[in-house]
Design a protein around this motif. Structure first.
Motif, PDB file in Angstrom:
ATOM      1  N   GLY A  37       0.830  -1.203   0.000  1.00  9.62           N
ATOM      2  CA  GLY A  37       0.000   0.000   0.000  1.00  9.62           C
ATOM      3  C   GLY A  37       0.860   1.248   0.000  1.00  9.62           C
ATOM      4  O   GLY A  37       1.884   1.306   0.680  1.00  9.62           O
ATOM      5  N   TYR A  38       0.422   2.254  -0.767  1.00  8.38           N
ATOM      6  CA  TYR A  38       1.180   3.502  -0.878  1.00  8.38           C
ATOM      7  C   TYR A  38       0.522   4.653  -0.123  1.00  8.38           C
ATOM      8  O   TYR A  38       1.004   5.780  -0.147  1.00  8.38           O
ATOM      9  CB  TYR A  38       1.310   3.892  -2.358  1.00  8.38           C
ATOM     10  N   GLY A  39      -0.593   4.386   0.546  1.00  7.84           N
ATOM     11  CA  GLY A  39      -1.326   5.454   1.199  1.00  7.84           C
ATOM     12  C   GLY A  39      -0.534   6.211   2.247  1.00  7.84           C
ATOM     13  O   GLY A  39      -0.695   7.424   2.398  1.00  7.84           O
ATOM     14  N   ASP A  40       0.335   5.515   2.964  1.00 11.23           N
ATOM     15  CA  ASP A  40       1.123   6.178   4.012  1.00 11.23           C
ATOM     16  C   ASP A  40       2.100   7.197   3.445  1.00 11.23           C
ATOM     17  O   ASP A  40       2.581   8.070   4.172  1.00 11.23           O
ATOM     18  CB  ASP A  40       1.903   5.148   4.830  1.00 11.23           C
ATOM     19  N   TYR A  41       2.413   7.084   2.153  1.00 10.50           N
ATOM     20  CA  TYR A  41       3.412   7.959   1.545  1.00 10.50           C
ATOM     21  C   TYR A  41       2.791   9.138   0.810  1.00 10.50           C
ATOM     22  O   TYR A  41       3.513   9.995   0.288  1.00 10.50           O
ATOM     23  CB  TYR A  41       4.297   7.161   0.586  1.00 10.50           C
ATOM     24  N   LEU A  42       1.452   9.186   0.755  1.00  8.95           N
ATOM     25  CA  LEU A  42       0.790  10.272   0.045  1.00  8.95           C
ATOM     26  C   LEU A  42       1.169  11.618   0.656  1.00  8.95           C
ATOM     27  O   LEU A  42       1.029  11.823   1.872  1.00  8.95           O
ATOM     28  CB  LEU A  42      -0.730  10.088   0.105  1.00  8.95           C
ATOM     29  N   LEU A  43       1.667  12.531  -0.185  1.00 12.81           N
ATOM     30  CA  LEU A  43       2.042  13.883   0.253  1.00 12.81           C
ATOM     31  C   LEU A  43       2.924  13.848   1.499  1.00 12.81           C
ATOM     32  O   LEU A  43       2.828  14.712   2.376  1.00 12.81           O
ATOM     33  CB  LEU A  43       0.784  14.720   0.490  1.00 12.81           C
ATOM     34  N   HIS A  44       3.797  12.855   1.555  1.00 13.01           N
ATOM     35  CA  HIS A  44       4.583  12.595   2.763  1.00 13.01           C
ATOM     36  C   HIS A  44       5.342  13.813   3.259  1.00 13.01           C
ATOM     37  O   HIS A  44       5.325  14.138   4.459  1.00 13.01           O
ATOM     38  CB  HIS A  44       5.562  11.446   2.502  1.00 13.01           C
ATOM     39  N   ASP A  45       6.006  14.504   2.353  1.00 13.49           N
ATOM     40  CA  ASP A  45       6.866  15.610   2.783  1.00 13.49           C
ATOM     41  C   ASP A  45       6.083  16.871   3.117  1.00 13.49           C
ATOM     42  O   ASP A  45       6.656  17.839   3.635  1.00 13.49           O
ATOM     43  CB  ASP A  45       7.927  15.896   1.720  1.00 13.49           C
ATOM     44  N   LEU A  46       4.786  16.876   2.838  1.00 11.92           N
ATOM     45  CA  LEU A  46       3.911  17.956   3.298  1.00 11.92           C
ATOM     46  C   LEU A  46       3.212  17.569   4.603  1.00 11.92           C
ATOM     47  O   LEU A  46       2.884  18.424   5.412  1.00 11.92           O
ATOM     48  CB  LEU A  46       2.864  18.290   2.233  1.00 11.92           C
ATOM     49  N   ARG A  47       3.003  16.269   4.774  1.00  8.57           N
ATOM     50  CA  ARG A  47       2.295  15.795   5.972  1.00  8.57           C
ATOM     51  C   ARG A  47       3.200  15.657   7.189  1.00  8.57           C
ATOM     52  O   ARG A  47       2.728  15.719   8.331  1.00  8.57           O
ATOM     53  CB  ARG A  47       1.632  14.448   5.681  1.00  8.57           C
ATOM     54  N   PHE A  48       4.499  15.434   6.947  1.00 12.94           N
ATOM     55  CA  PHE A  48       5.424  15.167   8.056  1.00 12.94           C
ATOM     56  C   PHE A  48       6.624  16.097   7.982  1.00 12.94           C
ATOM     57  O   PHE A  48       7.075  16.461   6.889  1.00 12.94           O
ATOM     58  CB  PHE A  48       5.887  13.708   8.022  1.00 12.94           C
ATOM     59  N   ASP A  49       7.148  16.452   9.153  1.00 13.29           N
ATOM     60  CA  ASP A  49       8.344  17.296   9.180  1.00 13.29           C
ATOM     61  C   ASP A  49       9.601  16.442   9.073  1.00 13.29           C
ATOM     62  O   ASP A  49       9.519  15.213   8.901  1.00 13.29           O
ATOM     63  CB  ASP A  49       8.369  18.174  10.437  1.00 13.29           C
ATOM     64  N   GLY A  50      10.768  17.049   9.153  1.00 14.34           N
ATOM     65  CA  GLY A  50      12.027  16.343   8.970  1.00 14.34           C
ATOM     66  C   GLY A  50      12.268  15.251   9.990  1.00 14.34           C
ATOM     67  O   GLY A  50      13.016  14.298   9.735  1.00 14.34           O
ATOM     68  N   ALA A  51      11.628  15.359  11.156  1.00 11.95           N
ATOM     69  CA  ALA A  51      11.783  14.340  12.197  1.00 11.95           C
ATOM     70  C   ALA A  51      10.715  13.252  12.106  1.00 11.95           C
ATOM     71  O   ALA A  51      10.680  12.340  12.926  1.00 11.95           O
ATOM     72  CB  ALA A  51      11.734  14.999  13.573  1.00 11.95           C
ATOM     73  N   GLY A  52       9.837  13.376  11.110  1.00  8.52           N
ATOM     74  CA  GLY A  52       8.789  12.380  10.928  1.00  8.52           C
ATOM     75  C   GLY A  52       7.526  12.649  11.720  1.00  8.52           C
ATOM     76  O   GLY A  52       6.613  11.822  11.741  1.00  8.52           O
ATOM     77  N   ALA A  53       7.431  13.813  12.366  1.00  8.09           N
ATOM     78  CA  ALA A  53       6.242  14.165  13.141  1.00  8.09           C
ATOM     79  C   ALA A  53       5.183  14.783  12.218  1.00  8.09           C
ATOM     80  O   ALA A  53       5.526  15.544  11.309  1.00  8.09           O
ATOM     81  CB  ALA A  53       6.598  15.138  14.250  1.00  8.09           C
ATOM     82  N   PRO A  54       3.906  14.474  12.431  1.00  2.24           N
ATOM     83  CA  PRO A  54       2.853  15.059  11.595  1.00  2.24           C
ATOM     84  C   PRO A  54       2.827  16.580  11.702  1.00  2.24           C
ATOM     85  O   PRO A  54       2.979  17.139  12.785  1.00  2.24           O
ATOM     86  CB  PRO A  54       1.559  14.453  12.169  1.00  2.24           C
ATOM     87  N   VAL A  55       2.638  17.244  10.567  1.00  2.00           N
ATOM     88  CA  VAL A  55       2.501  18.690  10.536  1.00  2.00           C
ATOM     89  C   VAL A  55       1.067  19.025  10.959  1.00  2.00           C
ATOM     90  O   VAL A  55       0.103  18.615  10.303  1.00  2.00           O
ATOM     91  CB  VAL A  55       2.804  19.244   9.131  1.00  2.00           C
ATOM     92  N   ALA A  56       0.930  19.765  12.043  1.00  5.22           N
ATOM     93  CA  ALA A  56      -0.379  19.932  12.681  1.00  5.22           C
ATOM     94  C   ALA A  56      -1.417  20.582  11.781  1.00  5.22           C
ATOM     95  O   ALA A  56      -2.597  20.203  11.808  1.00  5.22           O
ATOM     96  CB  ALA A  56      -0.221  20.741  13.967  1.00  5.22           C
TER      97      ALA A  56
END
Length: 201
Positions: A37-56
């Protein structure tokens, strides 16, 4: 792939233009097996910061489970990677509404059951303004080519062939195969009219 005519879900706005396929799924994730599944990677670099935390304040993080995405023009531009569509579909989206789409992206979307609904830019801006930071109930009617979002109706453009493919769950091969009777009749007539063009054995 199963076809569909009516989709009921929730819509959210991603008020950006020129969201390209590298943003939709960064290339470094494309070596993963599709079966994962590729859903976790959708817009990954907009959804998560450099440390992997979700962008609020990222809309997909605020409203998980949305199935209709509204964005600005030139959605799906960039490379021809079909994985960009896989990421949207695997995440759960069934439709993307925008004023315009990358041509190859739109074709890949239809072949994977995802509706690329073209809507006038003014209507898209009205939708984005109405949704704001929230989300709304949405119904997509393929046959009528109408999106009902937050109780308001918005017509969209959809090529009739793409509508047929989405409703039947067809890709390009299935669409060609649906004309098998006409193809066979042409072959028979062609052979009768030009027998010299066919091999003797």
């Amino acid at each position: 792939m199963s076809g569909w005519r009516i989709h009921d879900g929730t819509a959210l706005a991603l008020p950006q233009e020129s969201i390209d396929t590298d943003q939709l799924i960064p290339a470094r994730f494309m070596s993963r097996p599709r079966t994962e599944g590729y859903g976790d990677y959708l817009l990954h670099d907009l959804r998560f910061d450099g440390a992997g935390a979700p962008v609020a304040d990222m809309p997909l993080n605020r409203h998980p489970g949305a199935t209709v995405l509204i964005a600005r023009r030139n959605f799906g531009s960039g490379s021809s990677r079909e994985a960009a569509v896989y990421a949207l579909v695997d995440y759960g989206f069934r439709a993307v509404i925008a004023p315009s789409f990358g041509d190859i992206f739109a074709g890949n979307a239809v072949n994977n059951g995802l509706l690329p609904a073209r809507m006038e830019e003014g209507q898209v801006e009205a939708l984005i303004a109405a949704l704001g930071d929230g989300r709304a109930q949405a119904r997509i009617d393929l046959e009528a080519a109408i999106a009902t979002i937050g109780g308001a109706e918005y017509p969209f453009d959809l090529d009739p062939i793409r509508r047929t493919k989405l409703m039947n769950g067809w890709d390009d091969i299935d669409m060609t195969a649906s004309h098998h009777t006409e193809i066979a009749a042409y072959r028979t007539a062609r052979r009768a009219a030009h027998p010299w063009a066919w091999p003797s054995t």
